[in-house]
Design a protein around this motif. Sequence first.
Motif, PDB file in Angstrom:
ATOM      1  N   ILE A  52      44.299-152.199 -14.806  1.00  0.00           N
ATOM      2  CA  ILE A  52      45.174-151.832 -13.692  1.00  0.00           C
ATOM      3  C   ILE A  52      44.969-150.347 -13.434  1.00  0.00           C
ATOM      4  O   ILE A  52      44.731-149.570 -14.354  1.00  0.00           O
ATOM      5  CB  ILE A  52      46.655-152.130 -14.034  1.00  0.00           C
ATOM      6  CG1 ILE A  52      46.929-153.632 -13.944  1.00  0.00           C
ATOM      7  CG2 ILE A  52      47.615-151.385 -13.108  1.00  0.00           C
ATOM      8  CD1 ILE A  52      48.344-154.025 -14.282  1.00  0.00           C
ATOM      9  N   GLN A  53      45.075-149.958 -12.165  1.00  0.00           N
ATOM     10  CA  GLN A  53      44.878-148.547 -11.826  1.00  0.00           C
ATOM     11  C   GLN A  53      46.143-147.736 -12.101  1.00  0.00           C
ATOM     12  O   GLN A  53      47.260-148.194 -11.863  1.00  0.00           O
ATOM     13  CB  GLN A  53      44.465-148.431 -10.356  1.00  0.00           C
ATOM     14  CG  GLN A  53      43.074-149.013 -10.099  1.00  0.00           C
ATOM     15  CD  GLN A  53      42.820-149.272  -8.633  1.00  0.00           C
ATOM     16  OE1 GLN A  53      43.702-149.686  -7.913  1.00  0.00           O
ATOM     17  NE2 GLN A  53      41.594-149.020  -8.205  1.00  0.00           N
ATOM     18  N   TYR A  54      45.947-146.531 -12.584  1.00  0.00           N
ATOM     19  CA  TYR A  54      47.074-145.667 -12.958  1.00  0.00           C
ATOM     20  C   TYR A  54      48.038-145.365 -11.811  1.00  0.00           C
ATOM     21  O   TYR A  54      49.251-145.250 -12.039  1.00  0.00           O
ATOM     22  CB  TYR A  54      46.544-144.358 -13.556  1.00  0.00           C
ATOM     23  CG  TYR A  54      46.231-144.449 -15.024  1.00  0.00           C
ATOM     24  CD1 TYR A  54      47.243-144.401 -15.981  1.00  0.00           C
ATOM     25  CD2 TYR A  54      44.916-144.606 -15.475  1.00  0.00           C
ATOM     26  CE1 TYR A  54      46.964-144.490 -17.334  1.00  0.00           C
ATOM     27  CE2 TYR A  54      44.617-144.701 -16.830  1.00  0.00           C
ATOM     28  CZ  TYR A  54      45.653-144.644 -17.759  1.00  0.00           C
ATOM     29  OH  TYR A  54      45.382-144.738 -19.096  1.00  0.00           O
ATOM     30  N   PRO A  55      47.578-145.209 -10.558  1.00  0.00           N
ATOM     31  CA  PRO A  55      48.543-144.923  -9.483  1.00  0.00           C
ATOM     32  C   PRO A  55      49.624-145.980  -9.338  1.00  0.00           C
ATOM     33  O   PRO A  55      50.747-145.662  -8.928  1.00  0.00           O
ATOM     34  CB  PRO A  55      47.649-144.854  -8.233  1.00  0.00           C
ATOM     35  CG  PRO A  55      46.338-144.355  -8.758  1.00  0.00           C
ATOM     36  CD  PRO A  55      46.178-145.036 -10.083  1.00  0.00           C
ATOM     37  N   LEU A  56      49.309-147.240  -9.682  1.00  0.00           N
ATOM     38  CA  LEU A  56      50.340-148.270  -9.624  1.00  0.00           C
ATOM     39  C   LEU A  56      51.463-147.958 -10.608  1.00  0.00           C
ATOM     40  O   LEU A  56      52.654-148.141 -10.305  1.00  0.00           O
ATOM     41  CB  LEU A  56      49.738-149.644  -9.930  1.00  0.00           C
ATOM     42  CG  LEU A  56      50.751-150.789 -10.072  1.00  0.00           C
ATOM     43  CD1 LEU A  56      51.463-151.036  -8.749  1.00  0.00           C
ATOM     44  CD2 LEU A  56      50.080-152.066 -10.562  1.00  0.00           C
ATOM     45  N   ILE A  57      51.107-147.468 -11.787  1.00  0.00           N
ATOM     46  CA  ILE A  57      52.109-147.119 -12.794  1.00  0.00           C
ATOM     47  C   ILE A  57      52.990-145.981 -12.274  1.00  0.00           C
ATOM     48  O   ILE A  57      54.217-146.012 -12.390  1.00  0.00           O
ATOM     49  CB  ILE A  57      51.450-146.696 -14.127  1.00  0.00           C
ATOM     50  CG1 ILE A  57      50.402-147.731 -14.561  1.00  0.00           C
ATOM     51  CG2 ILE A  57      52.493-146.478 -15.195  1.00  0.00           C
ATOM     52  CD1 ILE A  57      50.950-149.095 -14.804  1.00  0.00           C
ATOM     53  N   THR A  96      51.276-150.215 -18.418  1.00  0.00           N
ATOM     54  CA  THR A  96      50.696-148.956 -18.896  1.00  0.00           C
ATOM     55  C   THR A  96      49.535-149.214 -19.849  1.00  0.00           C
ATOM     56  O   THR A  96      48.481-148.571 -19.760  1.00  0.00           O
ATOM     57  CB  THR A  96      51.766-148.094 -19.585  1.00  0.00           C
ATOM     58  OG1 THR A  96      52.844-147.875 -18.670  1.00  0.00           O
ATOM     59  CG2 THR A  96      51.206-146.748 -19.991  1.00  0.00           C
ATOM     60  N   GLU A  97      49.699-150.157 -20.752  1.00  0.00           N
ATOM     61  CA  GLU A  97      48.610-150.510 -21.664  1.00  0.00           C
ATOM     62  C   GLU A  97      47.442-151.124 -20.907  1.00  0.00           C
ATOM     63  O   GLU A  97      46.269-150.895 -21.247  1.00  0.00           O
ATOM     64  CB  GLU A  97      49.102-151.478 -22.742  1.00  0.00           C
ATOM     65  CG  GLU A  97      50.028-150.849 -23.770  1.00  0.00           C
ATOM     66  CD  GLU A  97      49.359-149.706 -24.508  1.00  0.00           C
ATOM     67  OE1 GLU A  97      48.188-149.857 -24.912  1.00  0.00           O
ATOM     68  OE2 GLU A  97      50.006-148.649 -24.684  1.00  0.00           O
ATOM     69  N   ALA A  98      47.743-151.898 -19.868  1.00  0.00           N
ATOM     70  CA  ALA A  98      46.685-152.480 -19.035  1.00  0.00           C
ATOM     71  C   ALA A  98      45.888-151.386 -18.325  1.00  0.00           C
ATOM     72  O   ALA A  98      44.664-151.483 -18.176  1.00  0.00           O
ATOM     73  CB  ALA A  98      47.292-153.440 -18.017  1.00  0.00           C
ATOM     74  N   ALA A  99      46.583-150.318 -17.904  1.00  0.00           N
ATOM     75  CA  ALA A  99      45.886-149.199 -17.258  1.00  0.00           C
ATOM     76  C   ALA A  99      44.957-148.505 -18.248  1.00  0.00           C
ATOM     77  O   ALA A  99      43.830-148.113 -17.896  1.00  0.00           O
ATOM     78  CB  ALA A  99      46.903-148.203 -16.697  1.00  0.00           C
ATOM     79  N   LYS A 100      45.406-148.362 -19.492  1.00  0.00           N
ATOM     80  CA  LYS A 100      44.565-147.735 -20.515  1.00  0.00           C
ATOM     81  C   LYS A 100      43.301-148.554 -20.777  1.00  0.00           C
ATOM     82  O   LYS A 100      42.262-148.006 -21.146  1.00  0.00           O
ATOM     83  CB  LYS A 100      45.358-147.568 -21.807  1.00  0.00           C
ATOM     84  CG  LYS A 100      46.495-146.567 -21.719  1.00  0.00           C
ATOM     85  CD  LYS A 100      47.296-146.518 -23.020  1.00  0.00           C
ATOM     86  CE  LYS A 100      48.468-145.549 -22.927  1.00  0.00           C
ATOM     87  NZ  LYS A 100      49.291-145.536 -24.168  1.00  0.00           N
ATOM     88  N   THR A 160      62.740-143.365 -22.396  1.00  0.00           N
ATOM     89  CA  THR A 160      61.796-144.472 -22.554  1.00  0.00           C
ATOM     90  C   THR A 160      60.631-144.324 -21.599  1.00  0.00           C
ATOM     91  O   THR A 160      59.467-144.503 -21.965  1.00  0.00           O
ATOM     92  CB  THR A 160      62.519-145.805 -22.307  1.00  0.00           C
ATOM     93  OG1 THR A 160      63.590-145.932 -23.230  1.00  0.00           O
ATOM     94  CG2 THR A 160      61.567-146.969 -22.480  1.00  0.00           C
ATOM     95  N   GLU A 161      60.933-143.973 -20.337  1.00  0.00           N
ATOM     96  CA  GLU A 161      59.869-143.790 -19.350  1.00  0.00           C
ATOM     97  C   GLU A 161      58.936-142.663 -19.766  1.00  0.00           C
ATOM     98  O   GLU A 161      57.710-142.778 -19.652  1.00  0.00           O
ATOM     99  CB  GLU A 161      60.485-143.483 -17.981  1.00  0.00           C
ATOM    100  CG  GLU A 161      61.198-144.673 -17.367  1.00  0.00           C
ATOM    101  CD  GLU A 161      62.227-144.256 -16.338  1.00  0.00           C
ATOM    102  OE1 GLU A 161      62.278-143.053 -16.008  1.00  0.00           O
ATOM    103  OE2 GLU A 161      62.983-145.120 -15.883  1.00  0.00           O
ATOM    104  N   ALA A 162      59.493-141.556 -20.236  1.00  0.00           N
ATOM    105  CA  ALA A 162      58.674-140.414 -20.649  1.00  0.00           C
ATOM    106  C   ALA A 162      57.741-140.808 -21.786  1.00  0.00           C
ATOM    107  O   ALA A 162      56.566-140.426 -21.811  1.00  0.00           O
ATOM    108  CB  ALA A 162      59.564-139.254 -21.077  1.00  0.00           C
ATOM    109  N   ALA A 163      58.266-141.587 -22.751  1.00  0.00           N
ATOM    110  CA  ALA A 163      57.430-142.013 -23.883  1.00  0.00           C
ATOM    111  C   ALA A 163      56.307-142.924 -23.416  1.00  0.00           C
ATOM    112  O   ALA A 163      55.159-142.808 -23.858  1.00  0.00           O
ATOM    113  CB  ALA A 163      58.295-142.719 -24.923  1.00  0.00           C
ATOM    114  N   ILE A 164      56.614-143.841 -22.511  1.00  0.00           N
ATOM    115  CA  ILE A 164      55.597-144.767 -22.002  1.00  0.00           C
ATOM    116  C   ILE A 164      54.523-144.019 -21.230  1.00  0.00           C
ATOM    117  O   ILE A 164      53.326-144.292 -21.356  1.00  0.00           O
ATOM    118  CB  ILE A 164      56.261-145.836 -21.115  1.00  0.00           C
ATOM    119  CG1 ILE A 164      57.132-146.768 -21.970  1.00  0.00           C
ATOM    120  CG2 ILE A 164      55.205-146.656 -20.375  1.00  0.00           C
ATOM    121  CD1 ILE A 164      57.972-147.730 -21.163  1.00  0.00           C
ATOM    122  N   LEU A 165      54.949-143.044 -20.410  1.00  0.00           N
ATOM    123  CA  LEU A 165      53.997-142.297 -19.585  1.00  0.00           C
ATOM    124  C   LEU A 165      53.130-141.348 -20.401  1.00  0.00           C
ATOM    125  O   LEU A 165      52.035-140.977 -19.973  1.00  0.00           O
ATOM    126  CB  LEU A 165      54.747-141.488 -18.519  1.00  0.00           C
ATOM    127  CG  LEU A 165      55.441-142.289 -17.406  1.00  0.00           C
ATOM    128  CD1 LEU A 165      56.290-141.366 -16.567  1.00  0.00           C
ATOM    129  CD2 LEU A 165      54.426-143.011 -16.550  1.00  0.00           C
TER     130      LEU A 165
END
Length: 538
Positions: A152-157, A144-148, A244-249
């Motif tokens: 990395i592209q967001y669709p992968l996340i 997620t940080e890499a996408a920011k 945890t997922e919600a916080a990361i997203l």
Amino acid sequence: MYLTAKIEIRRMAILIALLFVIPIAALGDQRCLTAEETQRIIASFAPQDQRPEDKKLRKELIEMRDERSKLNEKITSNMDKNKELIPVSYQLAEKQLLRVCQILKERGLPTKATVQVDGFDAFTFVIANNKAFALQRELLPILTEAAKKGLIQYPLIASLVDNIRVGSGFPQVFGTQATIKENVIYIFPLLNEEKVDDWRREYQLPPLAVQIRRLENQYMLPVLKSQRKASTQSALAKPGDQKTEAAILGLAIDENEAIKVETKLVNLNVRILTRDAKVPAGLNLSKNDFQILEDGVDQEIGFFTTTEESFDLVLVLDFSGSTREKRGLIKKAAQRFVEFARPSDRIAVVAFATEIKLVSALTTDKGALSQRIEDIDLEGGSPIWDSLKFTYDNILKKESIGRRSAVVLMTDGLDNSRDITFADAMEIVRHGDSTIFSVYLNTNAGGYGSGWLDRLAKRSQESMSMLAEESGGQLYKAKGINDLNGIYEQVVNDLGKVFSIGFEPKNEKRDGGWRDLSVKIKTQPNLIAKTRRGYYAN
């Protein structure tokens, strides 16, 4: 182009969901990364990667991807013969993901600068196409940080989060995961259909309808949204995983936001047919003849009535270019339905081509109806599912409340709707209680072959059949007017004879989940009871 790559990723995701349904022992309770290692890797991110190209790592990543791909191809080439290789592929995928964890610790995040585009694609392939959900969840903060940072592209996340949630028994957020069953593609249950496109947009994904149409065109199979059942969490799921997922997203996700509380009473309108799909004469059935099963559990019938009552019938007629040679058949068939209706039955007519037109509102005036059908003059496209939505929104939901209602959908099934997909149309039918009678106009004179048009025609007929079955209706096929002889009277008589049955579910949870229904005539096994196949427990 990224869209091409994304289609390839989705093809593999569907294949994996189809094949790997055999649980196996995990490699162990191995961790991917500690919290300290995760923070160290994130801190190493740089907008411009100055590291030299790592040819050895690039080669290793590509070899990992190719090894998995060859094994999967071998499995799919002969499922019966190579079924024992499925657990092997499962274990290999987890082993490769553990190696990716080691690479991250030792060398940091691979980028297109260090392993080139093909090496980076192989890296994301190993992460995304995996069922080691606990390891994937540990990688989420890094990715997620890499996408920011644009690495990395967001669709992968989005795809990774959905994969983890589906594997852990939770509904998916973005709608990226699907499976194939009995020649139908099913999108795994969604957390919130109303918000899914907003969440997809935030993660640079096209609307879900676009993805569904791509799948339809790529595989030439109907695509449906799976009904959301009550949560059946995997043993791998741990308390707090979803938060945890919600916080990361960074998304406002409420796992219970789709739940509503309404009446407990479930009402069913039941049609009775013989084994050869005819309406039996002289039926004398009582409450004790019927059995209702909800999710396989016998239910107690609370009320039961048999009445001869008038009904509302909407004729939805296809006048698009592909049915040009069937215009005479369509008009004659529609007029015959009007002719056989009883004096108290109301009929409405919707016709569509490029334009969706309300030819007649609900009326008992047979003469006016017949003339309006004769006067229909439309040309152009074929928005079948848009027309079905128009029918529900403008007629059934407004004018037919409290009345028995049905739709006769007369079309060749070749759809080019702009607003909704077949999956959306199915959800409209599932949320209603109208019966669909599909009349398939066979415009494919040569029959079904292996060509693209033949596969399209076959998918169209299957879609129409699925709508009818879901609502307790029936599919009819017609090349000429004689193919419909007897159908008009059968449909009208069938709709007029109502067995109305009600029950209060033994499962008192109102969790918004889907409940499967079946009705049986336990005293006369030669008879078939047809009704809607389920409901949402709202």
